[in-house]
Design an enzyme around this catalytic site. Structure first.
Site, PDB file in Angstrom:
ATOM      1  N   ASP A 170       1.017  -1.304   0.062  1.00  0.00           N
ATOM      2  CA  ASP A 170      -0.066  -0.053  -0.022  1.00  0.00           C
ATOM      3  C   ASP A 170       0.781   1.112   0.048  1.00  0.00           C
ATOM      4  OD1 ASP A 170      -2.159  -1.505   0.102  1.00  0.00           O
ATOM      5  OD2 ASP A 170      -2.681  -1.335   1.934  1.00  0.00           O
ATOM      6  N   ARG A 206      -0.181   4.249  17.791  1.00  0.00           N
ATOM      7  CA  ARG A 206      -0.366   5.132  16.813  1.00  0.00           C
ATOM      8  C   ARG A 206      -0.104   6.688  17.185  1.00  0.00           C
ATOM      9  NH1 ARG A 206       0.292   1.588  13.377  1.00  0.00           N
ATOM     10  NH2 ARG A 206      -1.432   0.642  12.367  1.00  0.00           N
ATOM     11  N   ASP A 246      -7.621   3.340  12.414  1.00  0.00           N
ATOM     12  CA  ASP A 246      -6.293   3.996  12.464  1.00  0.00           C
ATOM     13  C   ASP A 246      -6.183   5.590  11.746  1.00  0.00           C
ATOM     14  OD1 ASP A 246      -4.979   2.282  13.804  1.00  0.00           O
ATOM     15  OD2 ASP A 246      -4.278   1.069  11.763  1.00  0.00           O
ATOM     16  N   SER A 287      -4.535  -9.215   7.107  1.00  0.00           N
ATOM     17  CA  SER A 287      -4.402  -8.018   7.472  1.00  0.00           C
ATOM     18  C   SER A 287      -3.493  -8.007   8.770  1.00  0.00           C
ATOM     19  CB  SER A 287      -5.404  -6.827   7.446  1.00  0.00           C
ATOM     20  OG  SER A 287      -5.045  -5.684   7.560  1.00  0.00           O
TER      21      SER A 287
END
Length: 409
Positions: free
Chosen positions: A14, A94, A123, A178
């Site tokens: 990605d 994060r 996210d 994922s």
């Protein structure tokens, strides 16, 4: 000079496809930034891949100790667990990643930060709330939400796009789960897990952890030491928090600890199913809770439990850089001054079994807890206590009897 954008770069398909897309679509000079929070060998080969995709520069920033000391420890001290199961592995990482992205953006004079999070996940919220709180002037680019410009809808599309731009990568079109990995955990989503009726095939799914039924038949004892709620030693050896988590991951993974299968409520409103492996984190959380059982008074423990649940929600929703998180953390830290001692337990086929807890600040009194009468407690004292404690119940019952008799007359 071209304007610069800092890309949160993992080196996966990605974000590799995003590099030429940013250059082609906006004319940006792309600075890739990979934040090392304990991904391990996933970071191998990033330099070559970033250059191949057209990035002008690649930063690899190691923030593992900062992640452990400033983000994981406060959540452990709070016993912050989202919806009773999720130990916040991705959620805690994060904000520290976002903080470092902002630092690099300032250093490079960038005008924007780009992330590769999808428009359905949590996210995107965590990245963007953190960036807005730290650098409200920076533009945020989220390609997966820009459907008028981002035309790729699958791995096949991304691979074809890269090849068309002369980027030949070792990615296949075969689908896979994922995953998100850091020192604290690894998450798995997608494929058969999207159906809650499907039992996961742990023999193919798990990365860090042995399935409990295949774990050793003999248990293993572990001792953790804490000072003021912070883990400081494992089996008598002083270590940094990051070293303790690394070793606990090894021990917990060996004995099948910390496999969680959950259907959780995402911030964006939908339910999602995922499997999380948190071997070391599960042990650390349990050990800390066992020590708190011994040293915290009942009233403080009850309020702290509420604050822990609230902190879990705040962190899950990406609100780390807020006054509320700071206030909750300040309260939690005030409760940790006496959370010092040792916790011993046995790891056995997915279980963490208590084997003794000690603390110089223990509120447990054997004299009080014993069935034998001692100087601190007289059994007769319970008569008056129960009379007063049960007075509202008795008054209510007497009133009901009075009303029933009045009806019968």
């Amino acid at each position: 000079m071209k304007e610069k954008v800092v890309l949160a770069y993992s080196g996966g398909l990605d974000t590799t496809a995003v590099v030429p897309w940013l250059k082609e679509t906006f004319g940006y000079d792309v600075v890739c930034c990979c934040i090392d929070v304990g991904q391990g060998n996933e970071l191998d080969g990033l330099d070559e891949r970033a250059r191949m995709s057209g990035a002008s520069k690649l930063y690899i920033e190691n923030v593992i100790d900062e992640f452990c000391d400033d983000y994981i420890v406060p959540c452990v001290q709070a016993n912050a667990i989202y919806e009773d199961k999720y130990l916040l592995g991705t959620s805690m990482a994060r904000p520290v990643i976002s903080k470092k992205l902002v630092e690099i953006a300032r250093k490079e004079g960038a005008v924007a930060i780009c992330h590769g999070a999808t428009g359905k996940g949590n996210d995107q919220i965590r990245f963007e709330l953190s960036i807005k709180a730290l650098a409200p002037d920076l533009k945020i680019i989220a390609p997966w939400r820009m459907t008028d410009l981002w035309k790729m809808e699958s791995r096949e599309d991304e691979i074809a796009y890269c090849e068309a731009h002369g980027i030949h990568l070792p990615f296949s079109t075969a689908q896979s789960y994922s995953r998100d990995r850091n020192l604290w955990h690894i998450s798995h989503e997608g494929l058969d897990l999207e159906d809650p009726a499907c039992e996961p095939d742990y023999s193919k799914l798990l990365v860090l952890t042995t399935p409990p039924e295949k774990a050793p038949d003999e248990g293993e004892y572990v001792t953790l030491a804490f000072e003021h709620g912070v883990p400081t030693a494992l089996n008598g050896q002083s270590m940094k928090v990051s070293e303790i988590i690394t070793k606990l991951n090894e021990l917990g993974g060996k004995h099948g600890i910390g496999i969680i299968d959950i259907v959780e409520n995402r911030v964006v409103g939908m339910k999602s199913r995922g499997v999380y492996e948190t071997p070391g984190g599960t042990i650390l959380m349990e050990a800390h809770q066992q020590l708190e059982e011994l040293v915290l008074d009942r009233a403080t423990y009850e309020v702290k439990k509420e604050m822990g649940n609230k902190l879990a929600q705040v962190v899950y929703e990406g609100k780390w850089f807020t006054p509320l998180r700071e206030a909750i953390q300040a309260f939690v830290e005030s409760t940790q001054k006496d959370v010092t001692g040792e916790v011993r337990f046995k790891l056995y086929k997915g279980n963490i079994i208590k084997a003794g807890t000690t603390s110089p600040y223990s509120l447990y009194s054997e004299e009080l807890a014993s069935f034998t009468t001692g100087d601190l407690y007289d059994h007769h004292d319970a008569d008056g206590f129960i009379t007063l404690f049960g007075l509202p119940l008795k008054v209510r019952a007497m009133k009901k009897l009075e009303l029933e008799k009045a009806k019968q007359q």
